[in-house]
Design a protein around this motif. Structure first.
Motif, PDB file in Angstrom:
ATOM      1  N   TYR A 102      83.469 -35.345 -14.284  1.00 16.88           N
ATOM      2  CA  TYR A 102      83.700 -33.633 -14.168  1.00 16.88           C
ATOM      3  C   TYR A 102      84.431 -33.009 -12.942  1.00 16.88           C
ATOM      4  O   TYR A 102      85.040 -33.970 -12.192  1.00 16.88           O
ATOM      5  N   GLY A 103      84.925 -32.391 -13.466  1.00 14.45           N
ATOM      6  CA  GLY A 103      86.212 -31.280 -11.960  1.00 14.45           C
ATOM      7  C   GLY A 103      85.566 -29.758 -11.760  1.00 14.45           C
ATOM      8  O   GLY A 103      84.692 -29.963 -12.126  1.00 14.45           O
ATOM      9  N   PRO A 104      86.380 -29.485 -10.508  1.00 19.58           N
ATOM     10  CA  PRO A 104      85.237 -28.366 -10.393  1.00 19.58           C
ATOM     11  C   PRO A 104      85.417 -27.110 -11.273  1.00 19.58           C
ATOM     12  O   PRO A 104      85.067 -25.660 -10.370  1.00 19.58           O
ATOM     13  N   GLN A 105      86.523 -27.088 -11.978  1.00 15.48           N
ATOM     14  CA  GLN A 105      86.277 -25.904 -12.770  1.00 15.48           C
ATOM     15  C   GLN A 105      84.891 -25.296 -13.710  1.00 15.48           C
ATOM     16  O   GLN A 105      84.852 -25.020 -14.268  1.00 15.48           O
ATOM     17  N   MET A 106      84.042 -26.709 -13.754  1.00 11.85           N
ATOM     18  CA  MET A 106      83.115 -27.122 -14.423  1.00 11.85           C
ATOM     19  C   MET A 106      82.090 -25.632 -14.228  1.00 11.85           C
ATOM     20  O   MET A 106      81.658 -25.238 -13.531  1.00 11.85           O
ATOM     21  N   PRO A 107      81.986 -25.082 -14.927  1.00 11.88           N
ATOM     22  CA  PRO A 107      80.889 -23.348 -15.189  1.00 11.88           C
ATOM     23  C   PRO A 107      79.797 -23.646 -14.293  1.00 11.88           C
ATOM     24  O   PRO A 107      78.941 -22.873 -13.528  1.00 11.88           O
ATOM     25  N   GLU A 108      79.068 -25.046 -14.860  1.00  7.60           N
ATOM     26  CA  GLU A 108      77.162 -25.312 -14.705  1.00  7.60           C
ATOM     27  C   GLU A 108      77.677 -25.906 -12.292  1.00  7.60           C
ATOM     28  O   GLU A 108      76.387 -24.966 -12.214  1.00  7.60           O
ATOM     29  N   LEU A 109      78.815 -26.109 -12.753  1.00 10.15           N
ATOM     30  CA  LEU A 109      78.908 -26.190 -11.001  1.00 10.15           C
ATOM     31  C   LEU A 109      79.112 -25.345  -9.729  1.00 10.15           C
ATOM     32  O   LEU A 109      79.245 -25.506  -9.622  1.00 10.15           O
ATOM     33  N   GLY A 110      79.838 -24.345 -10.530  1.00 14.34           N
ATOM     34  CA  GLY A 110      79.811 -23.383 -10.010  1.00 14.34           C
ATOM     35  C   GLY A 110      78.774 -22.235  -9.666  1.00 14.34           C
ATOM     36  O   GLY A 110      78.400 -22.182  -8.575  1.00 14.34           O
ATOM     37  N   GLU A 111      78.262 -22.194 -10.704  1.00 15.08           N
ATOM     38  CA  GLU A 111      76.345 -21.724 -10.433  1.00 15.08           C
ATOM     39  C   GLU A 111      75.684 -22.809  -9.287  1.00 15.08           C
ATOM     40  O   GLU A 111      75.628 -22.199  -8.200  1.00 15.08           O
ATOM     41  N   MET A 112      75.911 -23.967  -9.161  1.00 16.34           N
ATOM     42  CA  MET A 112      75.203 -24.879  -8.254  1.00 16.34           C
ATOM     43  C   MET A 112      75.379 -24.726  -7.364  1.00 16.34           C
ATOM     44  O   MET A 112      75.171 -24.411  -6.526  1.00 16.34           O
ATOM     45  N   VAL A 113      77.210 -24.064  -6.925  1.00 16.98           N
ATOM     46  CA  VAL A 113      77.720 -24.328  -5.802  1.00 16.98           C
ATOM     47  C   VAL A 113      77.187 -22.903  -5.156  1.00 16.98           C
ATOM     48  O   VAL A 113      76.587 -22.707  -3.637  1.00 16.98           O
ATOM     49  N   ARG A 114      77.258 -21.896  -5.851  1.00  9.88           N
ATOM     50  CA  ARG A 114      77.260 -20.306  -5.564  1.00  9.88           C
ATOM     51  C   ARG A 114      76.023 -20.376  -5.034  1.00  9.88           C
ATOM     52  O   ARG A 114      74.991 -20.408  -3.534  1.00  9.88           O
TER      53      ARG A 114
END
Lengths: 247, 253
Positions: A102-114
């Motif tokens: 997966y890449g950094p643009q993945m929405p679920e990743l953004g939520e996880m990182v936040r």
């Protein structure tokens, strides 16, 4: 004798080759030989589990003084965020985007990182765990440092560690100052002569922490690099401070 | 203990810079002797081969801590002359095979025979890859076939064959094949695996410089037995290369 903290080390099994000394006891013993006082440990088994906490949980319970857990986080798993909410995590999260694809643009990743930022969990982005020339079974997708730096800019409250990137990959993204919430480690610097001295000339001076990737890689590689430490190597970066404390 | 690095390079177009970099590394890591080959194009023409070897020969004359391999392309009509000149006149100690021609091609046979006469080891770049394999890039099985045809010639499997788990098994039982663990593969169990399969007497330290020293040196540091470390870092090389025997601080004693 100068001591080190290993910000990237592992225990457990690796399905592509036999690791002879991959228990937690082996790791601690190896660290003692090289005057490494502790480490941020991850389970290699967890990388391949559908519930990574199956691999990380037992490890977390066994960690001796000076050692902390960097638990596997995979945003492609449906319960990954729920697991964080339940407290099924270490003092840092380790991502394997090249293996989990997966890449950094993945929405679920953004939520996880936040959410990781709210929990004060540094996010460790693993470039690769195997040399792509040598892995006929493991297909790793490219993990591009510049894209992950962009993600870090969007999440200033989350600490990021770019882990296992090569000297060339770091130099290519060092022309402009890095965000304050990002650092890198030594695990991928083993293929260059005096890499820390080269990085000292860039914005990464003081932003590189020691990481060995032992036992996947020999600890001796990264350990030797610390001998030419200049300003590039940091012993205790503020953004990684939380990982050195008790949970 | 003076480390012997049997595998390093200087690259066409930056020979002096590479040599300076290598010397820095040698000073810092305690490398007493380093064996170089000159590299450039993947399939060099005779003129380039001549230039590469001449440049290495010049470095050997200027710096006693350097030794050298003759870079040869077996398909060139003058390959025997190149090898002879390198070993007899230019002070080289071995022959280097890179990626122009697979090492088991018959064109190499007479060259291997000459190396045997001179007790000159043959360093063969061997790297079996999942991606990016070059047409003339030998793998360990190619070297096995060549070594079986030439039991009097000493060969060196470079980089443990790239992927040591396919490289080492191909050569472990062939006693005239040695192996170096140079290169950028710093996996944790490569060297222990090679020691288990090949024993402690046929493994050689090489840096693959000017890329790095730490990749290879770091692997040795994790070997717990001092006797084995000594063999890997210098003892085995001194047995293999006649020119290294009795040499301290770069001078013959």
């Amino acid at each position: 004798m100068e001591t080190l903290f290993d910000f990237g080390c592992f225990t457990g099994n690796w399905p592509y080759r036999r690791l002879r000394n991959s228990s937690l006891g082996n790791l601690c013993q190896l660290h003692r030989r090289f005057h490494v006082t502790g480490g941020l440990v991850s389970s290699l088994d967890a990388v391949f589990y559908n519930d990574p906490w199956e691999g990380e949980g037992p490890l977390c319970n066994d960690l001796p003084e000076g050692y902390r857990l960097a638990s596997c986080a995979n945003p492609k798993l449906s319960c990954s965020l729920l697991a964080l909410e339940r407290g099924e995590h270490g003092t840092a999260l380790r991502l394997y985007p090249g293996i989990h694809d997966y890449g950094p643009q993945m929405p679920e990743l953004g939520e996880m990182v936040r959410f990781a930022g709210e929990l004060r969990l540094p996010v460790i982005v693993t470039a690769r765990l195997e040399d792509p020339r040598l892995s006929y079974l493991l297909r790793q997708t490219s993990v591009l440092a510049d894209q992950w730096l962009e993600l870090a800019v969007k999440h200033p409250k989350t600490a990021f560690l770019l882990s296992g990137f090569s000297l060339q990959e770091l130099l290519e993204v060092s022309d402009t100052p890095w965000p304050e919430n990002v650092c890198a480690d030594t695990a991928g610097l083993c293929h260059s002569l005096f890499p820390l001295l080269q990085l000292e000339q860039t914005c990464l001076a003081g932003r590189i922490v020691f990481a060995s990737f032992a036992p996947l890689q020999t600890l001796g590689n990264s350990w030797l690099l610390t001998k030419d430490r200049g300003k590039a190597l940091a012993s205790n970066l503020p953004i990684m401070q939380n990982t050195r404390k008790n949970p | 203990m003076g480390i012997v690095d049997i595998h390093a390079h200087v690259w066409l177009g930056r020979v002096r810079e590479d040599a300076a970099s290598l010397l820095r590394g040698m000073d810092y890591y305690g490398v007493e002797k380093m064996l170089l080959s000159g590299l450039g194009s993947l399939d060099p023409e005779p003129e380039e081969i001549n230039l590469l070897n001449s440049q290495v020969a010049a470095l050997i004359r200027e710096e006693s801590r350097f030794g050298g391999y003759v870079h040869v392309n077996a398909r060139h009509a003058n390959a025997m002359d190149v090898l002879s000149r390198g070993l007899e006149e230019q002070g080289m100690w071995g022959m280097k095979i890179w990626v122009s021609t697979l090492c088991d091609e018959p064109a190499w046979d007479r060259l291997y025979d000459l190396c045997a006469q001179y007790h000159a080891p043959v360093l063969v770049h061997t790297f079996e890859k999942t991606v990016g394999q070059l047409a003339g890039e030998s793998a360990a099985l190619h070297l096995r076939r060549a070594a079986l045809r030439h039991p009097e010639t000493c060969f060196i499997l470079a980089h443990l064959g790239g992927n040591c788990y396919t490289g080492v098994p191909a050569v472990a039982d062939i006693k005239n094949i040695w192996a170096d663990f140079s290169g950028s593969t710093c996996r944790g169990d490569d060297l222990p695996y090679a020691l288990e399969r090949m024993g402690e007497d046929r493994l050689l330290f090489g840096s693959d410089g000017p890329g790095s020293f730490s990749s290879s040196l770091g692997q040795v540091l994790e070997i717990p037995c001092a006797r084995v470390r000594e063999k890997l870092l210098e003892g085995n090389a001194r047995r293999l290369f006649p020119g290294l025997r009795g040499i301290r601080d770069g001078n013959t004693v």
